[in-house]
Enzyme design. Structure first.
Site, short mmCIF file in Angstrom:
data_model
loop_
_atom_site.label_atom_id
_atom_site.label_comp_id
_atom_site.label_asym_id
_atom_site.label_seq_id
_atom_site.Cartn_x
_atom_site.Cartn_y
_atom_site.Cartn_z
N LYS A 1 25.82 13.50 19.25
CA LYS A 1 25.06 13.90 20.76
C LYS A 1 24.14 14.68 19.70
O LYS A 1 24.85 15.45 19.97
CB LYS A 1 26.22 13.61 21.88
CG LYS A 1 25.73 13.88 23.01
CD LYS A 1 25.17 13.04 23.61
CE LYS A 1 24.33 12.66 24.87
NZ LYS A 1 22.82 13.10 24.28
N LYS B 1 29.14 23.42 19.89
CA LYS B 1 28.83 23.18 21.17
C LYS B 1 30.00 22.11 22.20
O LYS B 1 30.33 22.05 23.50
CB LYS B 1 27.75 22.90 21.73
CG LYS B 1 26.54 23.24 22.89
CD LYS B 1 24.92 22.74 22.94
CE LYS B 1 24.75 23.66 22.06
NZ LYS B 1 23.10 23.74 22.36
N LYS C 1 21.72 15.78 15.58
CA LYS C 1 20.68 16.42 15.58
C LYS C 1 18.82 15.09 14.77
O LYS C 1 19.53 14.23 14.20
CB LYS C 1 20.08 17.22 15.35
CG LYS C 1 19.07 18.43 16.67
CD LYS C 1 19.70 18.41 17.71
CE LYS C 1 18.50 19.73 18.48
NZ LYS C 1 19.40 19.53 19.75
N THR D 1 20.36 22.52 31.92
CA THR D 1 20.26 23.81 30.33
C THR D 1 20.44 25.39 31.09
O THR D 1 20.69 26.51 30.37
CB THR D 1 19.66 23.82 28.63
OG1 THR D 1 19.47 22.56 28.41
CG2 THR D 1 19.19 24.68 27.62
N ASN E 1 11.42 24.63 29.78
CA ASN E 1 12.79 23.53 30.46
C ASN E 1 13.58 25.02 30.67
O ASN E 1 14.25 25.02 31.48
CB ASN E 1 12.79 23.27 30.07
CG ASN E 1 12.05 21.13 30.46
OD1 ASN E 1 11.59 21.74 31.33
ND2 ASN E 1 12.21 20.15 30.09
N SER F 1 24.11 15.72 30.28
CA SER F 1 23.33 14.60 28.98
C SER F 1 24.76 13.21 29.14
O SER F 1 24.82 12.78 29.76
CB SER F 1 22.97 14.81 27.71
OG SER F 1 21.59 15.09 27.67
#
Length: 424
Positions: free
Chosen positions: A78, A102, A114, A198, A229, A357
């Site tokens: 992820k 994380k 990523k 976030t 954002n 997510s």
């Protein structure tokens, strides 16, 4: 001890070098799991792809893309996909590793991954970006999937990019697969609350940390680097809590107002112009002066490597909330700790995005969607609980929150590795 990766030569303050130093600091606290620590120093899989596309003027261009899966012991990969002219394999490796940490920090059933394309999206039309995105998705399609690796938005990518990725993957597999990406448009299986998640996570962890150090948010001065954002959502929530946003910096410039910005005017300005530069309700500052601003809370929410040793000596905040990934280099981390400045590290501070997510992914599988209030309540509960556990470990070992977060996460990842065993 195994040999270092032959294709990457990190420096101590490069992204991968920073990550490796962070892992090394955790080793003394892992007990019997420390024998597995090299698992964390090597990505499981790194894919480099060529992306040939026809541009609007008929020429053929080639771009380099990446997808790195750092660790899959706890579940499918992820992590986001970024479009940026400075994207490198080493950077993507580090970002994927931080995603492993994380996801484990907030106890999500994911590994870390990523992706990125070395490209300046501002130099391309919408149609060109669509062709680039679709070809990239086709090339990495061999390793992504709803139960394999789930991309999401990151720097310079958004819900539209995710819609193209989902559609391309679905066309290539012959069935609609909404769960292959998150951060999608709401009507294509996206989740309410995802865009600001976030930034909301930055606020929630900042609020909890402020309570711990007896910092009153009412009237607290906040400086924000990066007003996309993440930074803008965090600024808005801190403003609602009574704090004053006194400085902001992005690619368009740096602005300052000792009395705090009127966010009801700044937000529309940023939306209309693409940045904070030119905002009439503030004075212009030199970009480097940003690090000298008197404030209680500093939020780096731009790119990695922003807080260097020199800047760390100048920071006047009581607390640093890392909205960006890897914004503080290890030498700066030590300086901030020595100066008594609390750092809430990226791997917990900005985990709100991946948490929502996860909610989106779960909703896609069940085809049952939650209200935004439900999502925010669940997010708050997970973030508060995760930070509480991390703070307990920090107090137990007398270590920084960053090392404590890595300790909690590495224990979870390596325990999964031990229990799964080695194959064959």
């Amino acid at each position: 001890m195994t040999e270092p990766l032959s294709f990457v030569h990190p420096t101590p303050e490069s992204p991968w070098g920073t990550y490796l130093m962070q892992v090394d600091r955790v080793a003394p606290y892992l007990g019997h799991l420390s024998r597995w620590i090299d698992t964390l120093k090597r990505p499981k899989r790194a894919l480099i792809v060529d992306i040939p596309v026809e541009l609007d003027d008929g020429t053929i261009a080639h771009y380099e893309g990446y997808r790195v899966q750092h660790n899959l012991s706890r579940g499918p990969g992820k992590g986001g996909v970024r479009y940026h002219p400075d994207v490198t394999l080493e950077e993507v490796m580090a970002l994927s590793a931080w995603m492993s940490i994380k996801n484990a920090a907030v106890n999500l059933p994911y590994g870390g991954a990523k992706g990125g394309i070395r490209i300046d999206p501002k130099k391309h039309s919408i149609k060109e970006l669509e062709r680039i995105t679709r070809r990239y998705t086709s090339e990495i399609g061999i390793i992504i999937g709803p139960q394999q690796d789930i991309p999401a938005p990151d720097v310079n990518t958004n819900a539209q990019i995710m819609a193209w990725m989902m559609d391309t993957y679905s066309m290539n597999t012959g069935a609609t697969a909404t769960g292959v990406v998150t951060g999608k448009p709401i009507h294509l299986g996206g989740s309410l609350g995802r865009v600001k998640a976030t930034g909301r996570g930055v606020f929630v962890t900042g609020r909890e940390a402020a309570r711990r150090i007896n910092l009153d948010l009412q009237g607290a001065r906040v400086a924000v680097q990066g007003f996309g954002n993440v930074g803008s959502a965090a600024a808005e929530l801190f403003g609602q809590a009574g704090a004053k946003i006194v400085a902001a910096q992005d690619h368009t410039g740096t602005i300052y107002n000792a009395n705090g910005f009127d966010l009801s005017e700044l937000m529309p300005h940023v939306k209309a112009t693409g940045g904070v530069g030119g905002f009439k309700g503030a004075e212009v500052m030199g970009n480097e002066e940003f690090w000298d601003v008197d404030c209680e809370i500093l939020i780096p929410a731009a790119l990695e490597g922003q807080i260097t040793a020199d800047r760390a000596r100048r920071v006047k905040a009581k607390m640093v909330l890392e909205g960006a990934n890897g914004p503080t280099v290890p030498s700066a981390d030590d300086i901030l700790a020595d100066r008594g400045i609390l750092v809430v590290p990226d791997v917990i501070c900005n985990a709100g995005g991946v948490t929502v997510s996860y909610f989106e992914w779960v909703q896609d599988f069940s085809s049952f969607f939650w209200t935004e209030d439900e999502i925010n309540v669940r997010l708050d509960k997970i973030m508060v609980g995760a930070l509480k556990r991390i703070w307990e470990v920090a107090d137990q070992h007398h270590i920084t929150l960053r090392t404590a977060t890595f300790t909690v996460s590495c224990e979870r990842i390596l325990q999964a590795r031990v229990e799964r065993g080695l194959y064959p």
